[in-house]
Design an enzyme around this catalytic site. Structure first.
Site, short mmCIF file in Angstrom:
data_model
loop_
_atom_site.label_atom_id
_atom_site.label_comp_id
_atom_site.label_asym_id
_atom_site.label_seq_id
_atom_site.Cartn_x
_atom_site.Cartn_y
_atom_site.Cartn_z
N ARG A 278 45.02 1.66 -5.59
CA ARG A 278 45.57 0.93 -6.74
C ARG A 278 46.98 1.40 -7.11
O ARG A 278 47.70 0.76 -7.87
CB ARG A 278 44.62 1.06 -7.94
CG ARG A 278 43.34 0.26 -7.80
CD ARG A 278 42.29 0.64 -8.84
NE ARG A 278 41.57 1.88 -8.50
CZ ARG A 278 40.57 2.39 -9.21
NH1 ARG A 278 40.16 1.79 -10.32
NH2 ARG A 278 39.97 3.51 -8.84
N GLY B 202 33.27 3.86 -16.07
CA GLY B 202 31.82 3.82 -16.12
C GLY B 202 31.37 3.83 -17.58
O GLY B 202 31.99 4.49 -18.41
C1 UD1 Z 1 35.27 7.44 -11.72
C2 UD1 Z 1 33.80 7.38 -12.20
C3 UD1 Z 1 33.75 6.55 -13.49
C4 UD1 Z 1 34.65 7.15 -14.52
C5 UD1 Z 1 36.08 7.32 -13.99
C6 UD1 Z 1 36.87 8.16 -14.97
C7 UD1 Z 1 32.35 7.50 -10.23
C8 UD1 Z 1 31.50 6.73 -9.29
N1 UD1 Z 1 32.97 6.82 -11.19
O1 UD1 Z 1 35.65 6.11 -11.37
O2 UD1 Z 1 32.42 6.52 -13.98
O3 UD1 Z 1 34.65 6.32 -15.68
O4 UD1 Z 1 36.09 8.00 -12.73
O5 UD1 Z 1 38.20 8.33 -14.59
O6 UD1 Z 1 32.44 8.71 -10.12
N2 UD1 Z 1 37.36 10.83 -4.77
C9 UD1 Z 1 37.05 11.61 -3.67
N3 UD1 Z 1 36.34 11.08 -2.65
C10 UD1 Z 1 35.86 9.79 -2.67
C11 UD1 Z 1 36.17 8.99 -3.79
C12 UD1 Z 1 36.92 9.54 -4.82
O7 UD1 Z 1 37.46 12.76 -3.61
O8 UD1 Z 1 35.21 9.38 -1.69
C13 UD1 Z 1 38.18 11.40 -5.87
C14 UD1 Z 1 39.48 10.67 -6.07
O9 UD1 Z 1 40.52 11.31 -5.35
C15 UD1 Z 1 39.69 10.79 -7.57
C16 UD1 Z 1 38.31 10.97 -8.16
O10 UD1 Z 1 37.46 11.28 -7.07
O11 UD1 Z 1 40.49 11.90 -7.90
C17 UD1 Z 1 37.82 9.72 -8.88
O12 UD1 Z 1 37.80 8.62 -7.97
P1 UD1 Z 1 38.22 7.17 -8.42
O13 UD1 Z 1 38.09 6.28 -7.25
O14 UD1 Z 1 39.50 7.19 -9.14
O15 UD1 Z 1 37.02 6.84 -9.44
P2 UD1 Z 1 37.04 5.77 -10.61
O16 UD1 Z 1 36.87 4.42 -10.03
O17 UD1 Z 1 38.19 6.00 -11.51
CA CA Z 2 39.99 7.33 -11.40
#
Ligand code: UD1
Ligand code: CA
Length: 471
Positions: free
Chosen positions: A21, A149
């Site tokens: 994004r 979430g």
């Molecule tokens: C996540 C939460 C959501 C919350 C929000 C708050 C989950 C499923 N959802 O959503 O409930 O409201 O954050 O900001 O957790 N990441 C990894 N590996 C992966 C995917 C993500 O390391 O496979 C890391 C990303 O680098 C990031 C963080 O996890 O720093 C959050 O991931 P992101 O995709 O931004 O989650 P949100 O959709 O924002």
């Molecule tokens: Ca996020």
């Protein structure tokens, strides 16, 4: 930094995501606010809060993320690789599987939430421990909760589960209480819960958030109210800009509270690595980048952009000065509109003025380069005066050469000094001279034709030109 929290806990920070994004080739967590990568803000908070260990899960752009973290934190961070982006639950799985010694309370943070206060981590750990809960989390309320979430509570008001935005029913989508993504979990419980996650959701991923429901089924989930201003996650460029502006405003307020004069709290742009002493004054629209130091009594006026610059006591940097990798001595004056390029060192009470440019040059105590000059590769002694429009011709097309002006030298206006060249102590260089040879001590160098005045010539010329124009 002192911690209130007595408990020992370790941090797991998730930073493997791509951040599509952001529409940027750079991994999201390496985007910066106030000169520091998002993930580094989070790591710094965890360390400041007293995390015994700090594991960072990396994946997309792993080498770059690792380089940033190792450069900044050295051995205080440990890297874990998530080979494929299969969701936040999968990322945590990688961390706990990588290290069977991870025990006790684990605080899980997202690497894209750069504004979390240290105190909130203490409170979360303390509350969770006090209640003996498998899982504690922070919640917050948002008028526009889209993207986050949502927190689902039961009739008794206890947290039951978190449902992702994309998986919400219409009713759930209206819930304004959100999951900012900050959890304190018992390692033993987390190990067992993570193994039970399924990718049964809109994104086909393993959601860390599903662990909340598993915890609620086994016992009470502890929840703590947070302020969303501290908890925003950065998902796109707008979020980044908003988080940066919140951070900037807070840093400006902190400086002002510490005794720094701040003309405008909203337009002070200071990187986290800069230091400003109480008693300094910073004007509107000032940018301090990298690792600047501004000492007491110094004044940086409107519109200055300084990168890795040391500004000593009582120095006065006038409007719209741009300076990089330089030092400005005690009581020195620079600007308006001066450009100090790397390795400029201005001595005490020296002056560099309007439209002058300097590079790799030392200017001695009390010396002046006041107007429209270029001084590059120079060694300028004390009490030297450089007239308007002086040029150090330092480059011969192949190499750079040094110009030396010893103490007390006077350079007349519109002079070129062709380097390498030395003007010895107390010598004068007449205006308009092109200096190509060294000038001895106390000598005068002049290289211009003698002036000739032709009486009446201008009047005759004018008459001739006019008669041609109107015959
Ligand atoms: C996540 C939460 C959501 C919350 C929000 C708050 C989950 C499923 N959802 O959503 O409930 O409201 O954050 O900001 O957790 N990441 C990894 N590996 C992966 C995917 C993500 O390391 O496979 C890391 C990303 O680098 C990031 C963080 O996890 O720093 C959050 O991931 P992101 O995709 O931004 O989650 P949100 O959709 O924002
Ligand atoms: Ca996020």
């Amino acid at each position: 930094m002192p911690t209130d929290s007595q408990a020992t806990w370790s941090a797991i920070i998730l930073a493997a995501g791509e951040g599509t994004r952001m529409k940027s080739s750079r991994p999201k967590v390496l985007h910066e606010i106030a000169g520091r990568a998002l993930v580094s803000w989070v790591v710094q908070t965890a360390l400041d809060a007293g995390a015994a260990r700090c594991l960072v899960v990396v994946g997309h752009g792993a080498d770059d993320v690792e380089r940033e973290l190792v450069t900044r934190f050295g051995k205080r961070v440990e890297m874990v690789l998530q080979p494929e982006r299969r969701g936040t639950g999968d990322a945590v799985r990688c961390a706990i599987e990588a290290d069977s010694k991870l025990r006790g309370r684990l605080v899980v943070l997202y690497g894209d939430c750069p504004l979390i206060p240290v105190q909130l981590l203490h409170d979360l750990v303390d509350n969770s421990d006090r209640a003996g809960a498998n899982l504690g989390l922070v919640t917050a309320t948002l008028a526009d909760p889209s993207g986050y979430g949502r927190i689902v509570r039961n009739g008794a008001g206890d947290v039951q589960r978190v449902v992702e935005d994309r998986d919400c029913s219409d009713a759930e989508r209206t819930v304004e209480e959100v999951n900012p993504g900050l959890y304190a979990v018992q390692a033993a419980f987390l190990r067992e819960a993570i193994a039970r996650l399924t990718p049964d959701n809109a994104q086909g991923q393993l959601y860390l958030t599903d662990v909340v429901e598993l915890a609620a089924q086994e016992g009470k989930v502890v929840d703590l109210k947070g302020d969303m201003a501290d908890l925003t996650g950065v998902n796109d460029q707008r979020d980044l800009a908003m988080a940066a502006s919140t951070r900037r405003r807070r840093m400006a307020e902190e400086l002002a509270r510490s005794g720094v004069g701040v003309t405008d709290l909203d337009t002070l742009y200071i990187d986290a690595g800069c230091e400003v002493e109480p008693g300094a004054v910073l004007g509107a629209n000032v940018h301090l980048r990298g690792q600047c130091v501004v000492r007491a009594g110094a004044h940086i006026d409107v519109g200055c952009v300084l990168t890795d610059v040391i500004v000593d006591q009582d120095a006065n940097v006038l409007p719209y000065t741009v300076a990089t990798d330089s030092t400005i001595g005690e009581g020195a004056q620079v600007g308006p509109f001066s450009h100090l390029r790397p390795q400029t060192h201005l001595g005490p009470r020296s002056k560099v003025g309007n439209f002058s440019e300097t590079k790799k040059t030392t200017v001695g105590k009390g010396s002046k380069v006041n107007h429209l000059s270029y001084v590059g590769d120079g060694i300028i002694g004390e009490g030297v005066n450089i007239g308007a429009g002086t040029i150090f011709c330092n480059y011969d097309g192949e190499q750079k050469h040094t110009t030396v002006l010893e103490d007390g030298v006077f350079i007349g206006s519109d002079t070129q000094l062709v380097a390498p060249v030395t003007i010895k102590k107390g010598a004068y260089v007449a205006s308009g001279t092109t200096v190509t040879r060294d000038v001895p001590e106390d000598a005068l160098a002049v290289s211009r034709p003698k002036q000739v005045n032709k009486e009446g010539y201008a009047a005759r010329l004018r008459a001739r030109l006019r008669s041609k124009k109107n015959p």
